[in-house]
Design a protein around this motif. Structure first.
Motif, mmCIF file in Angstrom:
data_model
loop_
_atom_site.group_PDB
_atom_site.id
_atom_site.type_symbol
_atom_site.label_atom_id
_atom_site.label_comp_id
_atom_site.label_asym_id
_atom_site.label_seq_id
_atom_site.Cartn_x
_atom_site.Cartn_y
_atom_site.Cartn_z
ATOM 1 N N ALA A 189 0.725 -1.095 0.040
ATOM 2 C CA ALA A 189 0.063 -0.009 0.104
ATOM 3 C C ALA A 189 0.972 1.143 0.205
ATOM 4 O O ALA A 189 0.641 2.309 -0.861
ATOM 5 N N VAL A 190 1.895 1.193 0.794
ATOM 6 C CA VAL A 190 3.144 2.339 0.936
ATOM 7 C C VAL A 190 3.409 2.613 -0.598
ATOM 8 O O VAL A 190 3.791 3.657 -1.050
ATOM 9 N N PHE A 191 3.904 1.589 -1.292
ATOM 10 C CA PHE A 191 4.373 1.617 -2.705
ATOM 11 C C PHE A 191 3.468 2.432 -3.526
ATOM 12 O O PHE A 191 3.747 3.247 -4.005
ATOM 13 N N ALA A 192 2.126 1.851 -3.231
ATOM 14 C CA ALA A 192 0.995 2.782 -4.305
ATOM 15 C C ALA A 192 1.138 3.974 -4.050
ATOM 16 O O ALA A 192 0.882 4.997 -4.860
ATOM 17 N N GLN A 193 1.173 4.419 -2.668
ATOM 18 C CA GLN A 193 0.929 5.775 -2.363
ATOM 19 C C GLN A 193 2.197 6.596 -2.422
ATOM 20 O O GLN A 193 1.705 7.614 -3.169
ATOM 21 N N GLY A 194 3.104 5.917 -2.506
ATOM 22 C CA GLY A 194 4.505 6.730 -2.807
ATOM 23 C C GLY A 194 4.425 6.913 -4.302
ATOM 24 O O GLY A 194 4.958 7.989 -4.594
ATOM 25 N N THR A 195 4.311 5.845 -5.113
ATOM 26 C CA THR A 195 3.957 6.218 -6.523
ATOM 27 C C THR A 195 3.041 7.392 -6.788
ATOM 28 O O THR A 195 3.447 8.221 -7.719
ATOM 29 N N SER A 196 1.944 7.643 -6.182
ATOM 30 C CA SER A 196 0.855 8.471 -6.306
ATOM 31 C C SER A 196 1.479 9.894 -6.171
ATOM 32 O O SER A 196 1.318 10.727 -6.937
ATOM 33 N N GLU A 197 2.302 9.939 -5.092
ATOM 34 C CA GLU A 197 2.885 11.271 -4.543
ATOM 35 C C GLU A 197 3.940 11.595 -5.523
ATOM 36 O O GLU A 197 4.022 12.927 -5.708
ATOM 37 N N PHE A 198 4.874 10.734 -5.891
ATOM 38 C CA PHE A 198 5.762 11.288 -6.977
ATOM 39 C C PHE A 198 5.790 11.259 -8.407
ATOM 40 O O PHE A 198 6.437 11.888 -9.043
ATOM 41 N N MET A 199 4.710 10.426 -8.769
ATOM 42 C CA MET A 199 4.480 10.305 -10.347
ATOM 43 C C MET A 199 4.389 11.481 -10.980
ATOM 44 O O MET A 199 4.200 11.764 -12.261
ATOM 45 N N LEU A 200 3.478 12.742 -10.283
ATOM 46 C CA LEU A 200 3.077 13.931 -10.986
ATOM 47 C C LEU A 200 4.268 14.803 -11.799
ATOM 48 O O LEU A 200 3.895 15.427 -12.785
ATOM 49 N N SER A 201 5.502 14.371 -11.334
ATOM 50 C CA SER A 201 6.661 15.042 -11.961
ATOM 51 C C SER A 201 6.586 14.829 -13.555
ATOM 52 O O SER A 201 7.207 15.503 -14.113
ATOM 53 N N GLY A 202 6.154 13.339 -13.646
ATOM 54 C CA GLY A 202 6.097 13.093 -15.124
ATOM 55 C C GLY A 202 4.903 13.367 -15.787
ATOM 56 O O GLY A 202 4.813 12.903 -17.192
ATOM 57 N N LEU A 203 3.964 13.646 -15.059
ATOM 58 C CA LEU A 203 2.619 13.692 -16.071
ATOM 59 C C LEU A 203 1.975 15.185 -15.885
ATOM 60 O O LEU A 203 1.088 15.297 -16.610
ATOM 61 N N VAL A 204 2.884 16.254 -15.592
ATOM 62 C CA VAL A 204 2.351 17.488 -15.678
ATOM 63 C C VAL A 204 2.006 17.894 -17.047
ATOM 64 O O VAL A 204 1.159 18.657 -17.221
ATOM 65 N N PRO A 205 3.086 17.713 -17.925
ATOM 66 C CA PRO A 205 2.347 18.283 -19.209
ATOM 67 C C PRO A 205 1.186 17.702 -19.839
ATOM 68 O O PRO A 205 0.504 18.246 -20.380
ATOM 69 N N GLY A 206 1.358 16.442 -19.738
ATOM 70 C CA GLY A 206 -0.143 15.890 -20.167
ATOM 71 C C GLY A 206 -1.278 16.303 -19.550
ATOM 72 O O GLY A 206 -2.521 16.592 -20.119
ATOM 73 N N ILE A 207 -1.350 16.592 -18.085
ATOM 74 C CA ILE A 207 -2.571 17.209 -17.428
ATOM 75 C C ILE A 207 -2.802 18.680 -17.806
ATOM 76 O O ILE A 207 -3.910 18.940 -18.022
#
Length: 404
Positions: free
Chosen positions: A11-29
């Motif tokens: 669960a912490v892995f999934a939550q950590g992914t959610s926290e940090f993944m935005l850095s690579g998704l900002v342009p698409g959003i």
């Protein structure tokens, strides 16, 4: 180690992914929702603030519930808000979903950290903490690059669906074992460990006076110093990590396709650091803290060379997360006996305060200087503060409270 501990780690892995993944998704959003890149990037800050505010508040909410109920409730809410984020076309709704996700993430992590001390014997608490925090480091090594690839191939919404899906097995396990017995009993441990001892909050009913007594522990020098050093180490970590990709492309001249590999190398180092820290405890913490500023300084000086940048990312990732894990272990060891409700929240707030302040300062410095490598020099500065804060000789009473 109890199986349930690894379930929490997933669960912490999934939550950590959610926290940090935005850095690579900002342009698409930004493109999809017709907002500026700056507005899309603000989703990261919203998450950090939600973590800081949510940890103590949700720890108090969780304290009034059985631990399994609290963990299951926080995790279910985390899944729901990611589904909302994945389907919305309104930026305001997405922004709100990120704040709520951060708040319930903070609550889950605070309760999970407090649960660690009741799942294992005291001498294994540091190792158990490292298993839990390994989920965060694996998120850096695997989750974040995978999220970036999903965003590139299928759009940013796919990354949100993936995070929600990752949480489902852990949520199912929590629900399955929630029908009876203790958490540790469901995983083969001793039934008495999770429902007694330091887990006074596991059956709910924490009183206001009890919370005030736990908060008074913040007056203790050893706990305050551990929290302060932990915040400084994490500020150093995320000041440099936040600019690692742009240093790779703009300074070292790496192609954008290599950036996920660079981030993964940092995450591999972090995973190794947390794993080693879990086995050696804080015996080498003083040495690691002394070496950390020099490691960041070497990265700042040599970061323009791609090959060296990869090696430096591996080293600073290992040292930073190794030190952070040891400091979390110290906080839990010192605070858990008398603050079973708030111990995890103390550690969560300190780490996320550092994760918020570090990139904020680095952004201000690089905006003025125009040199992205100065973000790494900010890491050097925070690492020096950690050395100063952790360097004072402990009193005899404090030595008796250390992890040894």
């Amino acid at each position: 180690m109890p199986v349930f501990l690894y379930v929490l780690g997933l669960a912490v892995f999934a939550q950590g992914t959610s926290e940090f993944m935005l850095s690579g998704l900002v342009p698409g959003i930004a493109r999809d929702l017709s907002v500026s890149v700056g507005a899309a990037a603000s989703l990261t800050s919203a998450y950090a603030v939600g973590m800081i505010v949510g940890a103590p508040l949700m720890a108090l909410v969780g304290a009034r519930l059985p631990r399994r109920t609290a963990l299951g409730g926080f995790l279910a809410a985390f899944v729901v808000v990611h589904v909302v984020g994945a389907v919305t076309s309104d930026f305001a709704v997405l922004f709100g979903s990120r704040v709520v996700a951060a708040v319930v993430n903070a609550g889950f992590l605070a309760v999970a950290l407090s649960t660690v001390s009741s799942l294992v014997a005291p001498e294994l608490a540091g190792r158990a903490t490292s298993v839990l925090l390994a989920g965060v480091t694996l998120a850096c090594a695997v989750g974040v690059p995978a999220g970036a690839l999903l965003g590139e191939w299928f759009g940013w919404r796919a990354a949100f669906w993936a995070v929600a899906g990752l949480c489902v097995p852990a949520l199912g396990w929590v629900v399955r074992v929630g029908g009876g017995g203790s958490v540790s009993g469901a995983s083969g441990g001793s039934p008495g460990r999770a429902s007694g001892g330091a887990s006074g909050a596991s059956s709910g009913g924490v009183s206001g006076s009890g919370v005030r007594a736990e908060l008074r522990l913040l007056g203790r020098p050893l706990l305050r110093r551990a929290l302060g050093v932990g915040a400084a180490v994490n500020a150093a970590t995320f000041a440099g990590f936040s600019y690692l990709a742009v240093i790779g492309t703009e300074v070292a001249g790496l192609s954008e396709g290599v950036v996920p590999v660079l981030l993964a190398v940092f995450g591999v180092g972090a995973f190794v650091g947390v794993t080693v820290s879990g086995r050696v405890g804080e015996r080498w913490l003083g040495v690691v803290l002394l070496v950390l500023p020099f490691a960041w300084a070497v990265l700042a000086v040599t970061g323009e060379w791609g090959g060296v940048l990869f090696g430096g990312a591996l080293v600073v990732g290992g040292l930073s997360f190794g030190a952070g894990s040891a400091l979390v272990g110290r906080v839990l060891y010192v605070a858990s006996p008398e603050a079973p409700v708030m111990a995890g929240a103390f550690a969560t707030v300190a780490l996320n305060l550092g994760a918020f302040v570090g990139p904020l300062v680095a952004g201000g410095v690089t905006e003025v200087s125009g040199d992205y490598r100065d973000a790494v020099w900010v890491s050097v500065g925070f690492a020096v503060l950690a050395v100063v804060g952790g360097g004072r000789r402990r009193t005899r009473d404090e030595e008796g409270a250390s992890l040894g």
